[in-house]
Scaffold this motif. Structure first.
Motif, PDB file in Angstrom:
ATOM      1  N   GLN A 148      34.805 141.862  27.354  1.00  0.00           N
ATOM      2  CA  GLN A 148      36.179 142.303  27.075  1.00  0.00           C
ATOM      3  C   GLN A 148      36.613 141.694  25.747  1.00  0.00           C
ATOM      4  N   MET A 149      37.197 142.537  24.898  1.00  0.00           N
ATOM      5  CA  MET A 149      37.729 142.087  23.612  1.00  0.00           C
ATOM      6  C   MET A 149      39.219 142.389  23.547  1.00  0.00           C
ATOM      7  N   TYR A 172      16.871 134.826  30.121  1.00  0.00           N
ATOM      8  CA  TYR A 172      18.231 135.319  29.904  1.00  0.00           C
ATOM      9  C   TYR A 172      18.968 135.362  31.240  1.00  0.00           C
ATOM     10  N   PRO A 173      20.307 135.312  31.228  1.00  0.00           N
ATOM     11  CA  PRO A 173      21.065 135.220  32.481  1.00  0.00           C
ATOM     12  C   PRO A 173      21.118 136.538  33.249  1.00  0.00           C
ATOM     13  N   ASP A 174      21.266 136.426  34.555  1.00  0.00           N
ATOM     14  CA  ASP A 174      21.543 137.608  35.376  1.00  0.00           C
ATOM     15  C   ASP A 174      22.988 138.059  35.175  1.00  0.00           C
ATOM     16  N   LEU A 175      23.904 137.103  35.154  1.00  0.00           N
ATOM     17  CA  LEU A 175      25.325 137.392  34.941  1.00  0.00           C
ATOM     18  C   LEU A 175      25.715 136.953  33.529  1.00  0.00           C
ATOM     19  N   PHE A 176      26.327 137.859  32.805  1.00  0.00           N
ATOM     20  CA  PHE A 176      26.788 137.552  31.445  1.00  0.00           C
ATOM     21  C   PHE A 176      28.186 138.155  31.296  1.00  0.00           C
ATOM     22  N   ASP A 177      29.194 137.299  31.443  1.00  0.00           N
ATOM     23  CA  ASP A 177      30.587 137.745  31.401  1.00  0.00           C
ATOM     24  C   ASP A 177      31.258 137.086  30.186  1.00  0.00           C
ATOM     25  N   VAL A 178      31.760 137.912  29.271  1.00  0.00           N
ATOM     26  CA  VAL A 178      32.326 137.406  28.016  1.00  0.00           C
ATOM     27  C   VAL A 178      33.747 137.924  27.856  1.00  0.00           C
ATOM     28  N   GLN A 179      34.651 137.024  27.519  1.00  0.00           N
ATOM     29  CA  GLN A 179      36.015 137.382  27.155  1.00  0.00           C
ATOM     30  C   GLN A 179      36.277 136.862  25.747  1.00  0.00           C
ATOM     31  N   LEU A 180      36.529 137.808  24.844  1.00  0.00           N
ATOM     32  CA  LEU A 180      36.759 137.472  23.438  1.00  0.00           C
ATOM     33  C   LEU A 180      38.195 137.815  23.071  1.00  0.00           C
ATOM     34  N   SER A 181      38.886 136.880  22.488  1.00  0.00           N
ATOM     35  CA  SER A 181      40.240 137.125  21.987  1.00  0.00           C
ATOM     36  C   SER A 181      40.292 136.660  20.538  1.00  0.00           C
TER      37      SER A 181
END
Length: 477
Positions: free
Chosen positions: A238-239, A110-119
């Protein structure tokens, strides 16, 4: 029946009887609500259904070099035949040691960095008279994988097969995927393919461990719920949506959110210590991740008219009782008391009010349906009181009480937070007002306890049991 005490008892019994039609109305409301929910669920599934994004995860095959010693037949190099012992006739054998490559359990990284932007943007779909909220969403996912720590997890003789490594992203349904779907790494686009066997996407990693950073963009449809599983050592999500009534749910609530009539924004920051999910493992924790750590938002429809109608039926016994009580108190001094059948007609009309409100709410919305149904009911009961109950000028008092009752009911139905407060206060005030209005009442009758209904019946029975005196002989003239 003219004793006020007996009238109260009879009216109390009639209130209990009214539980039957009110419970039947509740069952009808529940039936319509289940039908509505089934329709919403069906349309939502056809659009894409509830969506949970889990991953990405890199799967690296692992092989091991092992030395094996075994007995083998001795081959004659000249003839190519197996050599035999001249005395025993058995095949000649010798110990041979060789190195083999064996498959081992793969590594799940699994990743060290997991950045998600959901719109997401919502829209209403219609089926018959029902409205179903659905959404179109876009996810931007940035990840960095700890490939530099992979070698330290390998056992003796094991090595990672980097040219066969694959990246996997799990979703709830492939048929919900719409629009853009791209995976980039170091400026190079990587081809995405269906995962096969389960819902999701996969991609071969031609660059091996030199490709550790990925940017994924994914468009998809969905309905009812949108969730993410925090798979990073450091996960930030972020959603953003135009839906004004979010209901946050799942393993984690947002660190902060802004909600308005035009939509909402919510942010999560989840460290790896907050979830029992190793970054590098020989076990696939994907099902556990989706089940135990996912979180997100439900596209909630607050306090819809089925909920309101059901609560109106539940509070119905209170409003029927208060209406009965109002009629009874206004009828205290009347020589022609209201008949129990007339009380039942009043109660039944109030039970039908809930069905009338629900039927019109499905067509024109709750507020207009409530206003029209309440106005029709109040007008009906005022006319009934004026012409059937012969209340005269007291009819206006009945009308004013009904307006007050159904104004309070509207408040109860529209405000879930203050519903119990309003209902309890109304009941308490009604009981207090009744106690005050009957403070000087002679409950046993006009002349005290001995003149009540039971006393009068006992007296009549005693009179019938008295034997008339025997007539004596006539007096002589």
């Amino acid at each position: 029946m003219r004793s006020l005490g007996w009238r109260f008892i009879i009216v109390g019994v009639l209130c209990l009887v009214m539980f039957i039609p009110l419970m039947m109305v509740s069952d009808i409301v529940n039936s319509r609500r289940h039908y509505s929910e089934d329709t919403i669920r069906s349309v939502g599934q056809e659009w894409g259904g509830e969506q949970t994004i889990s991953g990405p995860q890199v799967i690296i095959p692992v092989n091991a070099r092992v030395k094996v010693t075994e007995l083998r037949n001795v081959i004659d190099e000249a003839t190519g035949l197996v050599m035999r012992d001249t005395e025993t006739g058995k095949n000649l054998q010798k110990l041979v040691e060789e190195e083999r490559i064996e498959n081992r359990e793969p590594l799940y990284v699994y990743p060290d960095l997991f950045d998600v932007q959901l719109s997401s943007e919502t829209q209403m779909r219609h089926r018959g008279i029902f409205q179903v909220p659905v959404y179109q969403a876009k996810a931007k996912i940035v990840t960095e994988f700890p490939f530099d720590r992979v070698e330290a997890t390998l056992g003796e003789g094991e090595f990672a097969v980097w040219d066969e490594a694959t990246l996997r992203l799990t979703v709830s349904s492939n048929r919900a995927l719409r629009g853009e779907a791209s995976l980039m790494s170091e400026g190079q686009e990587i081809l995405l393919e269906p995962l096969g066997g389960t819902a999701g996407l996969s991609a071969a990693l031609p660059g091996g461990k030199d490709q550790s950073s990925f940017d994924l963009i994914l468009g998809f449809n969905g309905a009812a719920e949108l969730r993410v599983s925090p798979v990073g050592r450091s996960s930030t999500i972020q959603m953003k949506s135009d839906w004004p009534d979010p209901s946050f749910s799942g393993a984690f609530l947002p660190d902060g959110s802004e909600i308005s009539d035009t939509g909402f924004t919510a942010n999560w920051s989840i460290p790896h210590l907050a979830r029992s999910l190793p970054q590098i493992s020989r076990i696939d924790h994907e099902p556990i991740s989706r089940r135990d750590t996912s979180f997100g938002v439900r596209f909630y429809q607050p306090n819809d008219f089925y909920q309101k109608a059901w609560r109106a039926a539940r509070y119905g016994i209170l409003f029927v009782s208060l209406t009965f009580l109002t009629v009874l108190l206004m009828d205290m001094q009347s020589k022609r008391p209201v008949h129990p059948v007339q009380y039942l007609l009043i109660g039944l009309s109030q039970a039908v009010f809930t069905l009338l409100m629900l039927a019109y709410a499905e067509q024109i919305g709750f507020s207009m349906a409530y206003l029209g149904s309440a106005a029709a009911l109040i007008l009906l009961l005022v006319l009934f009181g004026r012409f059937a109950l012969k209340m005269g000028s007291r009819t206006w008092v009945l009308g004013g009480m009904l307006v007050l009752l159904y104004a309070v009911l509207y408040l109860i139905l529209y405000s879930t937070d203050y519903a119990l407060l309003a209902g309890a206060t109304l009941a308490f005030v009604a009981i207090g007002a009744t106690m005050y209005a009957t403070r000087n009442e002679e409950w046993y009758g006009e002349d005290g306890p001995g003149t009540g209904l039971f006393a009068r019946r006992a007296a009549r029975k005693a009179e019938k049991q008295v034997v008339p005196p025997t007539a004596g002989p006539k007096a002589e003239s």
